[in-house]
Design an enzyme around this catalytic site. Structure first.
Site, PDB file in Angstrom:
ATOM      1  N   LYS A  22       0.841  -1.194   0.000  1.00  0.00           N
ATOM      2  CA  LYS A  22       0.000   0.000   0.000  1.00  0.00           C
ATOM      3  C   LYS A  22       0.883   1.253   0.000  1.00  0.00           C
ATOM      4  O   LYS A  22       1.949   1.281   0.612  1.00  0.00           O
ATOM      5  CB  LYS A  22      -0.892  -0.031   1.242  1.00  0.00           C
ATOM      6  CG  LYS A  22      -1.788   1.172   1.348  1.00  0.00           C
ATOM      7  CD  LYS A  22      -2.872   0.993   2.380  1.00  0.00           C
ATOM      8  CE  LYS A  22      -3.628   2.311   2.550  1.00  0.00           C
ATOM      9  NZ  LYS A  22      -4.038   2.897   1.267  1.00  0.00           N
ATOM     10  N   ASN A  66     -13.712   3.802  -5.297  1.00  0.00           N
ATOM     11  CA  ASN A  66     -13.135   3.998  -3.971  1.00  0.00           C
ATOM     12  C   ASN A  66     -12.675   5.433  -3.812  1.00  0.00           C
ATOM     13  O   ASN A  66     -12.209   6.067  -4.755  1.00  0.00           O
ATOM     14  CB  ASN A  66     -11.968   3.034  -3.717  1.00  0.00           C
ATOM     15  CG  ASN A  66     -10.647   3.568  -4.247  1.00  0.00           C
ATOM     16  OD1 ASN A  66      -9.995   4.383  -3.592  1.00  0.00           O
ATOM     17  ND2 ASN A  66     -10.254   3.139  -5.435  1.00  0.00           N
ATOM     18  N   GLY A  93      -8.536   7.721   0.160  1.00  0.00           N
ATOM     19  CA  GLY A  93      -7.828   8.932   0.580  1.00  0.00           C
ATOM     20  C   GLY A  93      -6.476   8.684   1.212  1.00  0.00           C
ATOM     21  O   GLY A  93      -5.992   9.505   2.000  1.00  0.00           O
ATOM     22  N   CYS A 101      -2.694   9.085  -7.610  1.00  0.00           N
ATOM     23  CA  CYS A 101      -3.816   8.842  -6.692  1.00  0.00           C
ATOM     24  C   CYS A 101      -4.939   9.825  -6.975  1.00  0.00           C
ATOM     25  O   CYS A 101      -4.744  11.036  -6.894  1.00  0.00           O
ATOM     26  CB  CYS A 101      -3.400   8.985  -5.234  1.00  0.00           C
ATOM     27  SG  CYS A 101      -4.832   8.786  -4.150  1.00  0.00           S
ATOM     28  N   LYS A 131       3.822   4.887 -11.695  1.00  0.00           N
ATOM     29  CA  LYS A 131       2.411   4.505 -11.882  1.00  0.00           C
ATOM     30  C   LYS A 131       1.636   5.676 -12.453  1.00  0.00           C
ATOM     31  O   LYS A 131       1.549   6.750 -11.843  1.00  0.00           O
ATOM     32  CB  LYS A 131       1.794   4.027 -10.567  1.00  0.00           C
ATOM     33  CG  LYS A 131       0.386   3.459 -10.770  1.00  0.00           C
ATOM     34  CD  LYS A 131      -0.041   2.620  -9.606  1.00  0.00           C
ATOM     35  CE  LYS A 131      -1.433   2.038  -9.809  1.00  0.00           C
ATOM     36  NZ  LYS A 131      -1.858   1.206  -8.695  1.00  0.00           N
TER      37      LYS A 131
END
Ligand code: RRO
Length: 319
Positions: A61, A85, A88, A146, A180
């Site tokens: 994670k 999702n 956060g 993210c 990513k």
């Protein structure tokens, strides 16, 4: 779920992949299947379900410089063929992670790819430095994408920003670096090329797709933070398209992620140009989805008489 799933070939030579050919040490994995960040915690949870040694790697994670509590609830909701999702990025922060969770990594029996996120290139540099020499960690995956934190996606939507962050990390890190990327762009190619030129050793394509659900009864957004990241089978065609777009533009490996559960799903990404794959949401439904996929890939190569998975990577591009 079967705790005693029998895996025949996690280390079959045909499944072995090299994910960082441009790194002095390379990143050789026994097979191309790994968990996607955020869907396997820091490892021990999944280790109770199957032997993690069956995987190519476990992507942990994402961790940030300081601790974070995450977004208001509700944080998840099911959608057609997927889920949204808005977690956060709750995590203990690098200091506590190193003191607690990371201590288990050497004994998990699987190479760990640490995932990191930060607000600036300088913070990325400091965070990357903290992983130097950490037992069990074989690579870093910079989460430039993210969707659920302020500024979380900025690095992966701007070629200049991503190049700066990659360079900063590489100034201090001796580990292979996976970047990513975000699907929340019109054209991923300039961003992928910028990351590759800056020295990223591989690209992880892709993070979740920004979406939203309205609670019709309350006439309000359902998720606590309004928007969220869509994952699961619904986004597989988007991921396959981005991998197919980027593959001809870069000379570094691509790791495909987005809606992969079955052999056929993984093959789609590999044929589009992926060298390896990550499984995310499917693990929530079927915790041993990743070792099962290893087994299926090994059986497929044998049945097709292929000596190496590399024979399939990008094959959809060939005339
Ligand atoms: O924690 C999250 O909300 C989250 C992250 Br860091 C990410 O990279 N992708 C995602 O869908 N959710």
């Amino acid at each position: 779920m079967n705790r005693h799933t029998s895996i025949k070939n996690p280390g079959s030579p045909a499944l072995a992949v090299q994910l960082a050919p441009t790194h002095p040490d390379g990143l050789a994995l026994q097979n191309p299947v790994m968990t996607a960040s955020g869907t396997a915690g820091y490892g021990p949870e999944l280790a109770r379900v199957f032997d993690l040694g069956q995987l190519g790697a476990l992507v942990a994670k994402t961790v940030t410089p300081g601790p974070r509590t995450g977004n208001p609830t509700p944080r998840t909701v099911e959608t057609p063929s997927g889920m949204l999702n808005s977690i956060g990025l709750p995590n203990p922060g690098i200091h506590d992670l190193l003191r607690d969770e990371a201590r288990a990594w050497p004994s998990l029996g699987v190479p760990i790819i640490a995932s990191l996120a930060a607000d600036s290139a300088a913070e990325f540099r400091n965070l990357a430095a903290a992983f130097e020499g950490l037992p069990g960690v074989v690579a870093l995956e910079a989460n430039f994408s993210c969707p659920n934190v302020e500024h979380g996606m900025e690095f992966a939507t701007d070629p200049g920003l991503i190049a700066g962050a990659v360079e900063s990390i590489l100034e201090v890190s001796s580990l292979p670096l996976l970047a990513k990327l975000s699907p929340n762009v019109t054209d991923m190619r300039p961003i992928a090329v910028a990351a590759a030129k800056a020295g990223a050793h591989a690209l992880t394509i892709m993070n979740t797709v920004l979406g939203m659900k309205i609670d019709v009864r309350r006439r309000r957004p359902l998720l606590g933070d309004t928007r969220g990241g869509l994952s699961g089978p619904a986004i597989r065609p988007v991921g396959v398209r981005f991998v197919h777009d980027v593959y001809p533009e870069v000379d570094i490996p691509i790791i495909g992620v987005g809606g992969i559960a079955t052999l056929e799903d993984a093959l789609e990404y590999i044929l589009a140009g992926a060298t390896a794959v990550q499984v995310g949401t499917a693990t929530f439904v079927q915790p041993d989805a990743t070792p099962n996929l290893v087994d299926r890939l090994a059986a497929y190569l044998e049945a097709e008489g292929l000596k190496s998975l590399a024979e399939l990577t990008g094959a959809a591009h060939r005339a």
